[in-house]
Design a protein around this motif. Structure first.
Motif, PDB file in Angstrom:
ATOM      1  N   GLY A 130      15.553  -5.176   3.027  1.00 35.79           N
ATOM      2  CA  GLY A 130      14.379  -5.929   2.599  1.00 35.79           C
ATOM      3  C   GLY A 130      13.831  -5.398   1.295  1.00 35.79           C
ATOM      4  N   GLU A 131      12.894  -6.153   0.724  1.00 36.86           N
ATOM      5  CA  GLU A 131      12.256  -5.786  -0.543  1.00 36.86           C
ATOM      6  C   GLU A 131      10.750  -5.680  -0.333  1.00 36.86           C
ATOM      7  OE1 GLU A 131      11.210  -7.810  -4.845  1.00 36.86           O
ATOM      8  OE2 GLU A 131      12.780  -8.712  -3.617  1.00 36.86           O
ATOM      9  N   VAL A 132      10.173  -4.540  -0.639  1.00 36.01           N
ATOM     10  CA  VAL A 132       8.725  -4.343  -0.511  1.00 36.01           C
ATOM     11  C   VAL A 132       8.033  -4.990  -1.707  1.00 36.01           C
ATOM     12  CG1 VAL A 132       6.858  -2.643  -0.406  1.00 36.01           C
ATOM     13  CG2 VAL A 132       9.028  -2.177   0.762  1.00 36.01           C
ATOM     14  N   VAL A 133       7.060  -5.876  -1.432  1.00 32.60           N
ATOM     15  CA  VAL A 133       6.339  -6.552  -2.502  1.00 32.60           C
ATOM     16  C   VAL A 133       4.971  -5.926  -2.759  1.00 32.60           C
ATOM     17  CG1 VAL A 133       7.552  -8.735  -2.183  1.00 32.60           C
ATOM     18  CG2 VAL A 133       5.393  -8.336  -0.984  1.00 32.60           C
ATOM     19  N   GLY A 134       4.522  -5.079  -1.852  1.00 31.50           N
ATOM     20  CA  GLY A 134       3.231  -4.427  -2.041  1.00 31.50           C
ATOM     21  C   GLY A 134       2.719  -3.844  -0.748  1.00 31.50           C
ATOM     22  N   ILE A 135       1.549  -3.207  -0.859  1.00 35.41           N
ATOM     23  CA  ILE A 135       0.865  -2.614   0.287  1.00 35.41           C
ATOM     24  C   ILE A 135      -0.519  -3.242   0.371  1.00 35.41           C
ATOM     25  CG2 ILE A 135      -0.076  -0.492   1.288  1.00 35.41           C
ATOM     26  CD1 ILE A 135       2.056   1.039  -0.415  1.00 35.41           C
ATOM     27  N   ALA A 136      -0.850  -3.783   1.527  1.00 33.20           N
ATOM     28  CA  ALA A 136      -2.174  -4.348   1.767  1.00 33.20           C
ATOM     29  C   ALA A 136      -2.904  -3.436   2.740  1.00 33.20           C
ATOM     30  CB  ALA A 136      -2.048  -5.751   2.360  1.00 33.20           C
ATOM     31  N   CYS A 137      -4.185  -3.209   2.486  1.00 35.34           N
ATOM     32  CA  CYS A 137      -4.948  -2.338   3.375  1.00 35.34           C
ATOM     33  C   CYS A 137      -6.418  -2.744   3.371  1.00 35.34           C
ATOM     34  CB  CYS A 137      -4.797  -0.878   2.962  1.00 35.34           C
ATOM     35  SG  CYS A 137      -5.332  -0.512   1.285  1.00 35.34           S
ATOM     36  N   LEU A 138      -7.115  -2.302   4.399  1.00 33.84           N
ATOM     37  CA  LEU A 138      -8.551  -2.541   4.432  1.00 33.84           C
ATOM     38  C   LEU A 138      -9.253  -1.633   3.432  1.00 33.84           C
ATOM     39  CD1 LEU A 138      -9.218  -2.856   8.267  1.00 33.84           C
ATOM     40  CD2 LEU A 138      -8.432  -4.588   6.644  1.00 33.84           C
ATOM     41  N   VAL A 139      -8.862  -0.344   3.440  1.00 27.17           N
ATOM     42  CA  VAL A 139      -9.504   0.647   2.580  1.00 27.17           C
ATOM     43  C   VAL A 139      -8.453   1.359   1.741  1.00 27.17           C
ATOM     44  CG1 VAL A 139     -10.938   2.725   2.500  1.00 27.17           C
ATOM     45  CG2 VAL A 139     -11.355   0.999   4.272  1.00 27.17           C
TER      46      VAL A 139
END
Length: 182
Positions: A130-139
């Motif tokens: 797979g290819e990581v497109v980014g990191i999403a987080c609350l904080v």
């Protein structure tokens, strides 16, 4: 956004051992926000507004902190949501979850400080093709580059210390370890 964290008691003060191994005098306990579905939806919607332009096939979060966040992002984007977990200290996909070769993956977390858990998940994603497109987080508590774009509901700078240089340790204040990493 900060008001939701304050209202739910998610901003803790004291002496904390973070999952990264660093110490801090504050801790963001996102579980206190996530236990309220309406508040979780609202905070995650803030993140989703920042990532809706991304081409994402699957959202994956590390257990424990990333499970609900990944699910809620997946629900709001109508994308598959799965999680990784540690087995004998190694991050893995289990429970029949899979990432197919070429799939574009968003990593979802509650809090990102050093990016250690996210990078472990990224290794799993890459091993699957797979290819990581980014990191999403609350904080987002990051101070430097974690190797991927970070999209958050809240960017906050909280002081952290190396254990050998921790003023709270020097004062003899015992720490607590609220995170899930053993």
């Amino acid at each position: 956004m900060i008001n939701i964290f304050k209202e739910t008691g998610a901003i803790l003060e004291g002496h904390f051992l973070l999952s990264s191994g660093r110490h801090s005098n504050r801790y963001m306990q996102c579980a206190k926000v996530l236990m309220y579905p309406d508040k979780a939806e609202k905070v995650v919607k803030e993140v989703v507004e920042k990532i809706k332009h991304l081409d994402i096939d699957v959202v994956v979060g590390p257990a424990m902190g990333g499970i609900i966040v990944a699910y809620e992002i997946g629900r709001q984007l109508n994308k598959r949501a799965i999680f990784t977990e540690r087995e004998d200290g190694i991050m893995k996909l289990r429970r029949g979850f899979e990432i197919k070769k070429g799939e574009r993956v968003l990593i979802a977390e509650d809090v990102v400080t050093t990016g250690k858990s996210s990078l472990e998940v990224a290794d799993v994603v890459k091993e699957c093709g797979g290819e990581v497109v980014g990191i999403a987080c609350l904080v987002d508590r990051t101070v430097g580059d974690v190797g991927y774009p970070v999209y958050s509901a809240l960017k906050i700078e909280l002081e952290t210390f190396e254990p050998d240089n921790c003023p709270l340790c020097k004062e003899g204040i015992p720490y607590i370890k609220p995170g899930s990493r053993k």
